[in-house]
Motif scaffolding. Sequence first.
Motif, PDB file in Angstrom:
ATOM      1  N   VAL A 159       0.856  -1.202   0.000  1.00  0.00           N
ATOM      2  CA  VAL A 159       0.000   0.000   0.000  1.00  0.00           C
ATOM      3  C   VAL A 159       0.888   1.246   0.000  1.00  0.00           C
ATOM      4  CG1 VAL A 159      -1.611   1.363   1.413  1.00  0.00           C
ATOM      5  CG2 VAL A 159      -2.033  -1.061   1.040  1.00  0.00           C
ATOM      6  N   VAL A 171      -6.090   4.892   4.105  1.00  0.00           N
ATOM      7  CA  VAL A 171      -6.509   3.720   3.318  1.00  0.00           C
ATOM      8  C   VAL A 171      -6.956   2.598   4.258  1.00  0.00           C
ATOM      9  CG1 VAL A 171      -5.643   1.842   1.849  1.00  0.00           C
ATOM     10  CG2 VAL A 171      -5.101   4.222   1.291  1.00  0.00           C
ATOM     11  N   SER A 219      -6.780   2.268  -2.147  1.00  0.00           N
ATOM     12  CA  SER A 219      -5.573   3.115  -2.115  1.00  0.00           C
ATOM     13  C   SER A 219      -5.582   4.110  -3.276  1.00  0.00           C
ATOM     14  CB  SER A 219      -4.311   2.260  -2.211  1.00  0.00           C
ATOM     15  OG  SER A 219      -4.320   1.258  -1.245  1.00  0.00           O
ATOM     16  N   GLU A 268      -8.220   6.755  -2.767  1.00  0.00           N
ATOM     17  CA  GLU A 268      -7.810   7.715  -1.724  1.00  0.00           C
ATOM     18  C   GLU A 268      -6.787   8.708  -2.272  1.00  0.00           C
ATOM     19  OE1 GLU A 268      -8.496   8.471   1.710  1.00  0.00           O
ATOM     20  OE2 GLU A 268     -10.286   7.492   0.957  1.00  0.00           O
TER      21      GLU A 268
END
Lengths: 163, 230
Positions: free
Chosen positions: B54, B75, B100, B103
């Motif tokens: 991530v 996230v 992710s 966002e």
Amino acid sequence: MNAAMDSGACPGYEAKLEDYVGRRLSNGEAQRVAEHVRSCDACATALDDAVASVRLLRLVEPVGSPGPRFARIVMARIRSEREASRDPRGSWQPFISLAWRLAATASLALALMLTYDVVRHARTLQTAGTTEIRDLVTSEADRVPVNGDEVLLMVAETNRGKR
Amino acid sequence: MSDVPKTVAAQAAAIAVPLSGRSRAEEDRNLVRQAQNGNDSAFEELVRRHQQRVFALVGGILRKREDVEDVAQQVFLKAFVSLKRFDQRSAFSTWLYKISVNECWDYLRKKKVRPLVYESDLSEEQVSRLDGVISQDRPLPAPSERAEAKELVERMLERLPDQDRQLLLLKEVEGFSVEELAEILDLNVNTVKVRLFRARGRIMEHYRKRIGLDGLAGHSPGGGGKVRQI
């Protein structure tokens, strides 16, 4: 060759050239692409650029790893958000509770006033009805003669009224 | 006969990787189920397992360390809140990577700030350093020169359209595969390849503009046709 589009390479070869750069082609496919590149200046130039871009981008370093406490920080944030969502009223709680009490008191007062008003109205109606009946009964009773003299008197009064 | 064990071993090796991937996905599924039932430790384990990817993904899009840290936390918060609704039809990782990307885009939309770009052309010296970096014939420059060249490349990246920059960084810097990118960005694998290839062309176009070779067709940085031999 019909070089077109953004990269300058032949449109049908762009994806294959990307695979070629990324060494994702089988030997046979790589051979075919290489043959095409030898005969197509546009694809050759585009491929040169693509290969050069790989070397250029090797200079850029990844942003890095999350710190060792990352997971704990995330969990702490989750817990705090959960607490906040469990008690959404938060600091407004005293005001909200006061508002509820006031609303309850007002409702009770309203109910009492309505009840009182309804009862009073009913009593008024009842009193008025009783008086009327009593008056009616009384006047009717007055008119009924109880003996012969009264009968004569009523007849005399009636005749006098006619006159 | 001696070939038989080898064949079996080869087959075992061939399925070993997919199996390990599958078992990891299976572990994720179990952890998700536990987390959906209110087990916070299970979710914490999911965070630990996926934080690196991530971070790389958010880093490839946002680049600034402080932004990356903040958005990466966001996230996982989003994932936690939406976890009850996650039906596990896709892999947890795919679902998480999509959160992710969304966002990051939300963050960029809210911020709407593009870094200031250094406009002037490069000096002869800088050109020579960059040429040194991309040429296979020349040795890599010294660390101090590399740092300068790196900064120059970062500046060139900033001038690219967002999508080009993100694809190049995610693929070449953060190590995402074309297939992963296609899944994360909801694109066809072939589309990702074409976009990547075009983005490569565009960054080199910027490079040529910077070194004042704009319009010189066929300029092959770092030694022309030899670069092609990969």
